[in-house]
Design a protein around this motif. Structure first.
Motif, PDB file in Angstrom:
ATOM      1  N   LEU A   1       0.817  -1.204   0.000  1.00  0.00           N
ATOM      2  CA  LEU A   1       0.000   0.000   0.000  1.00  0.00           C
ATOM      3  C   LEU A   1       0.860   1.267   0.000  1.00  0.00           C
ATOM      4  O   LEU A   1       0.489   2.275  -0.611  1.00  0.00           O
ATOM      5  CB  LEU A   1      -0.951  -0.009   1.199  1.00  0.00           C
ATOM      6  CG  LEU A   1      -2.009  -1.111   1.173  1.00  0.00           C
ATOM      7  CD1 LEU A   1      -2.813  -1.103   2.465  1.00  0.00           C
ATOM      8  CD2 LEU A   1      -2.941  -0.963  -0.036  1.00  0.00           C
ATOM      9  N   ALA A   2       2.014   1.219   0.668  1.00  0.00           N
ATOM     10  CA  ALA A   2       2.922   2.370   0.647  1.00  0.00           C
ATOM     11  C   ALA A   2       3.443   2.611  -0.767  1.00  0.00           C
ATOM     12  O   ALA A   2       3.510   3.756  -1.242  1.00  0.00           O
ATOM     13  CB  ALA A   2       4.075   2.151   1.620  1.00  0.00           C
ATOM     14  N   ARG A   3       3.802   1.531  -1.453  1.00  0.00           N
ATOM     15  CA  ARG A   3       4.255   1.667  -2.841  1.00  0.00           C
ATOM     16  C   ARG A   3       3.136   2.205  -3.737  1.00  0.00           C
ATOM     17  O   ARG A   3       3.381   3.000  -4.645  1.00  0.00           O
ATOM     18  CB  ARG A   3       4.736   0.319  -3.368  1.00  0.00           C
ATOM     19  CG  ARG A   3       6.104  -0.124  -2.822  1.00  0.00           C
ATOM     20  CD  ARG A   3       6.490  -1.478  -3.385  1.00  0.00           C
ATOM     21  NE  ARG A   3       7.800  -1.923  -2.953  1.00  0.00           N
ATOM     22  CZ  ARG A   3       8.939  -1.620  -3.561  1.00  0.00           C
ATOM     23  NH1 ARG A   3       8.915  -0.858  -4.652  1.00  0.00           N
ATOM     24  NH2 ARG A   3      10.089  -2.067  -3.107  1.00  0.00           N
ATOM     25  N   ARG A   4       1.929   1.759  -3.490  1.00  0.00           N
ATOM     26  CA  ARG A   4       0.795   2.232  -4.298  1.00  0.00           C
ATOM     27  C   ARG A   4       0.583   3.738  -4.078  1.00  0.00           C
ATOM     28  O   ARG A   4       0.316   4.476  -5.026  1.00  0.00           O
ATOM     29  CB  ARG A   4      -0.471   1.460  -3.917  1.00  0.00           C
ATOM     30  CG  ARG A   4      -1.650   1.717  -4.864  1.00  0.00           C
ATOM     31  CD  ARG A   4      -2.837   0.845  -4.508  1.00  0.00           C
ATOM     32  NE  ARG A   4      -3.916   0.977  -5.475  1.00  0.00           N
ATOM     33  CZ  ARG A   4      -4.049   0.257  -6.575  1.00  0.00           C
ATOM     34  NH1 ARG A   4      -3.132  -0.658  -6.876  1.00  0.00           N
ATOM     35  NH2 ARG A   4      -5.075   0.436  -7.396  1.00  0.00           N
ATOM     36  N   ALA A   5       0.711   4.160  -2.821  1.00  0.00           N
ATOM     37  CA  ALA A   5       0.556   5.582  -2.527  1.00  0.00           C
ATOM     38  C   ALA A   5       1.641   6.394  -3.222  1.00  0.00           C
ATOM     39  O   ALA A   5       1.372   7.458  -3.789  1.00  0.00           O
ATOM     40  CB  ALA A   5       0.601   5.806  -1.016  1.00  0.00           C
ATOM     41  N   LYS A   6       2.859   5.904  -3.194  1.00  0.00           N
ATOM     42  CA  LYS A   6       3.960   6.600  -3.858  1.00  0.00           C
ATOM     43  C   LYS A   6       3.712   6.705  -5.363  1.00  0.00           C
ATOM     44  O   LYS A   6       4.004   7.724  -5.994  1.00  0.00           O
ATOM     45  CB  LYS A   6       5.274   5.879  -3.609  1.00  0.00           C
ATOM     46  CG  LYS A   6       6.463   6.483  -4.362  1.00  0.00           C
ATOM     47  CD  LYS A   6       7.700   5.653  -4.182  1.00  0.00           C
ATOM     48  CE  LYS A   6       8.846   6.223  -5.010  1.00  0.00           C
ATOM     49  NZ  LYS A   6       8.610   6.112  -6.465  1.00  0.00           N
ATOM     50  N   ALA A   7       3.153   5.651  -5.952  1.00  0.00           N
ATOM     51  CA  ALA A   7       2.919   5.618  -7.396  1.00  0.00           C
ATOM     52  C   ALA A   7       1.880   6.643  -7.840  1.00  0.00           C
ATOM     53  O   ALA A   7       1.747   6.902  -9.043  1.00  0.00           O
ATOM     54  CB  ALA A   7       2.489   4.218  -7.821  1.00  0.00           C
ATOM     55  N   SER A   8       1.164   7.239  -6.890  1.00  0.00           N
ATOM     56  CA  SER A   8       0.159   8.250  -7.246  1.00  0.00           C
ATOM     57  C   SER A   8       0.801   9.506  -7.818  1.00  0.00           C
ATOM     58  O   SER A   8       0.135  10.314  -8.465  1.00  0.00           O
ATOM     59  CB  SER A   8      -0.659   8.632  -6.000  1.00  0.00           C
ATOM     60  OG  SER A   8       0.147   9.367  -5.078  1.00  0.00           O
ATOM     61  N   GLY A   9       2.104   9.703  -7.549  1.00  0.00           N
ATOM     62  CA  GLY A   9       2.785  10.913  -7.989  1.00  0.00           C
ATOM     63  C   GLY A   9       2.555  12.105  -7.084  1.00  0.00           C
ATOM     64  O   GLY A   9       3.028  13.209  -7.367  1.00  0.00           O
ATOM     65  N   LYS A  10       1.844  11.909  -5.974  1.00  0.00           N
ATOM     66  CA  LYS A  10       1.511  13.012  -5.068  1.00  0.00           C
ATOM     67  C   LYS A  10       2.389  13.063  -3.818  1.00  0.00           C
ATOM     68  O   LYS A  10       2.231  13.965  -2.991  1.00  0.00           O
ATOM     69  CB  LYS A  10       0.035  12.922  -4.658  1.00  0.00           C
ATOM     70  CG  LYS A  10      -0.924  13.058  -5.832  1.00  0.00           C
ATOM     71  CD  LYS A  10      -2.382  13.005  -5.391  1.00  0.00           C
ATOM     72  CE  LYS A  10      -3.315  13.189  -6.593  1.00  0.00           C
ATOM     73  NZ  LYS A  10      -4.747  13.211  -6.212  1.00  0.00           N
ATOM     74  N   LEU A  11       3.308  12.107  -3.688  1.00  0.00           N
ATOM     75  CA  LEU A  11       4.136  12.051  -2.481  1.00  0.00           C
ATOM     76  C   LEU A  11       5.083  13.241  -2.425  1.00  0.00           C
ATOM     77  O   LEU A  11       5.859  13.479  -3.341  1.00  0.00           O
ATOM     78  CB  LEU A  11       4.934  10.747  -2.451  1.00  0.00           C
ATOM     79  CG  LEU A  11       5.809  10.536  -1.210  1.00  0.00           C
ATOM     80  CD1 LEU A  11       4.947  10.388   0.032  1.00  0.00           C
ATOM     81  CD2 LEU A  11       6.709   9.316  -1.388  1.00  0.00           C
ATOM     82  N   ARG A  12       5.037  13.979  -1.317  1.00  0.00           N
ATOM     83  CA  ARG A  12       5.909  15.146  -1.125  1.00  0.00           C
ATOM     84  C   ARG A  12       6.853  14.973   0.062  1.00  0.00           C
ATOM     85  O   ARG A  12       7.888  15.630   0.125  1.00  0.00           O
ATOM     86  CB  ARG A  12       5.050  16.405  -0.889  1.00  0.00           C
ATOM     87  CG  ARG A  12       4.013  16.678  -1.956  1.00  0.00           C
ATOM     88  CD  ARG A  12       4.623  17.155  -3.254  1.00  0.00           C
ATOM     89  NE  ARG A  12       3.564  17.393  -4.251  1.00  0.00           N
ATOM     90  CZ  ARG A  12       3.217  16.538  -5.194  1.00  0.00           C
ATOM     91  NH1 ARG A  12       3.860  15.374  -5.299  1.00  0.00           N
ATOM     92  NH2 ARG A  12       2.251  16.831  -6.050  1.00  0.00           N
ATOM     93  N   MET A  13       6.486  14.109   1.012  1.00  0.00           N
ATOM     94  CA  MET A  13       7.253  13.957   2.245  1.00  0.00           C
ATOM     95  C   MET A  13       6.886  12.620   2.863  1.00  0.00           C
ATOM     96  O   MET A  13       5.736  12.202   2.806  1.00  0.00           O
ATOM     97  CB  MET A  13       6.885  15.103   3.204  1.00  0.00           C
ATOM     98  CG  MET A  13       7.391  14.959   4.629  1.00  0.00           C
ATOM     99  SD  MET A  13       9.136  15.393   4.763  1.00  0.00           S
ATOM    100  CE  MET A  13       9.677  14.353   6.109  1.00  0.00           C
TER     101      MET A  13
END
Length: 312
Positions: A271-283
């Motif tokens: 799920l962490a990888r999926r969140a990162k793949a959204s392109g919205k990760l800033r921090m």
């Protein structure tokens, strides 16, 4: 509060005979310099005070160096540069001073185009991380829509006279209210038996989205993906925080409050990888590593793996 900008000793195995494709993290990480090209920047918050105030077991202060040591020998597979910007160290009981110094460092790194990865330390790092991200974004947007995705056995919404490892998301909610920003908080892995009804009531008032630890099994991944995707669709910027006590005690013994149930690493990492793949990760950050309670560096190794999964 003090700032330690010296590069820790990054060392490990060297497979020179196998050429440039056999690099490890310790061969790739560089000391931070403000003139360098944008990349990923590690920044630690070496602090025990938040856990102590929350009546937990101290030792998280040693988390940042333990995470670096666990990262050092991992195989390197990326292309972008990675920098180590050192630690913000909490001196004595000045937790608030350390949090604000850490927030300033995060804001500076973001201003320079880096993706900051925080190394905890207790989960008081979350308020500092969010503060740095919000201050950076508010230079460009009046009311940035920041979503917080927290993997954690606890809501960390406590009311208390002082900041602690149990209060960061309540403090963030107050910050958002004062700034006219929406408080968008999603907590995955909540333990029903380790959060009082008062905390669940608080989560309800603040419209927190959450899933219980027992709802997060390998066979529920499709439903969890949809849940996370819906959350991500509602925000513009993502702050991802990984509290290691979300994992079962058998996987992560080195935390202040080990989980009797927890969420398996496979589910958390997916799920962490999926969140990162959204392109919205800033921090992003990893919190609650207590090396003095760890066994065979199991918890540190998991924390390092999760951090590495967030690097391009």
């Amino acid at each position: 509060m003090s700032t330690n900008l010296s590069l820790p000793i990054w060392q490990g195995r060297i497979d020179a005979a196998e050429g440039s494709s056999a690099l490890r993290w310790h061969q790739w990480v560089q000391p931070y310099d403000s003139e360098q090209p944008a990349g990923t920047a590690l920044v630690g918050l070496a602090c025990d005070e938040g856990v102590t105030r929350n009546q937990g077991r101290s030792g998280a202060r040693q988390g940042p160096p333990a995470l670096r040591k666990a990262l050092a020998n991992l195989a390197w597979r990326g292309e972008r540069p990675v920098y180590d910007s050192g630690d913000i160290v909490c001196l004595g009981t000045d937790l608030e001073g350390a949090q604000h110094a850490y927030a300033r460092r995060v804001c500076q790194l973001l201003d320079q185009g880096h993706l900051p990865l925080g190394l905890g330390g207790g989960h008081e790092i979350a308020y500092a991380s969010f503060l740095g991200l919000a201050e950076h974004l508010r230079k460009h947007e009046a009311r940035p829509r920041i979503g917080i995705l927290n993997f954690d056995a606890h809501f960390d919404l406590r009311h208390a006279a002082q900041s602690s490892s149990g209060t960061p998301f309540r403090q963030i909610a107050e910050y958002c209210e004062q700034a006219g920003m929406t408080f968008d908080y999603c907590c995955l892995g909540v333990s029903e038996l380790n959060n009082t009804q008062a905390l669940f009531d608080q989560a309800e008032r603040l419209k927190v989205r959450y899933r219980l630890d027992r709802q997060m099994q390998p066979w529920t991944i499709p439903a969890l993906e949809a849940f996370v995707d819906e959350f991500l669709a509602s925000i513009d910027h993502l702050y991802l925080t990984l509290c290691l006590d979300v994992l079962p005690a058998s996987q992560a013994p080195g935390v202040s409050a080990p989980s009797a149930h927890g969420v398996d690493l496979m589910v958390v990492e997916h799920l962490a990888r999926r969140a990162k793949a959204s392109g919205k990760l800033r921090m992003a950050d990893v919190a609650e590593l207590n090396p003095g309670l760890d066994q065979d560096q199991r918890t540190a190794r998991i924390g390092a793996r999760l951090l590495a999964s967030l690097v391009d």
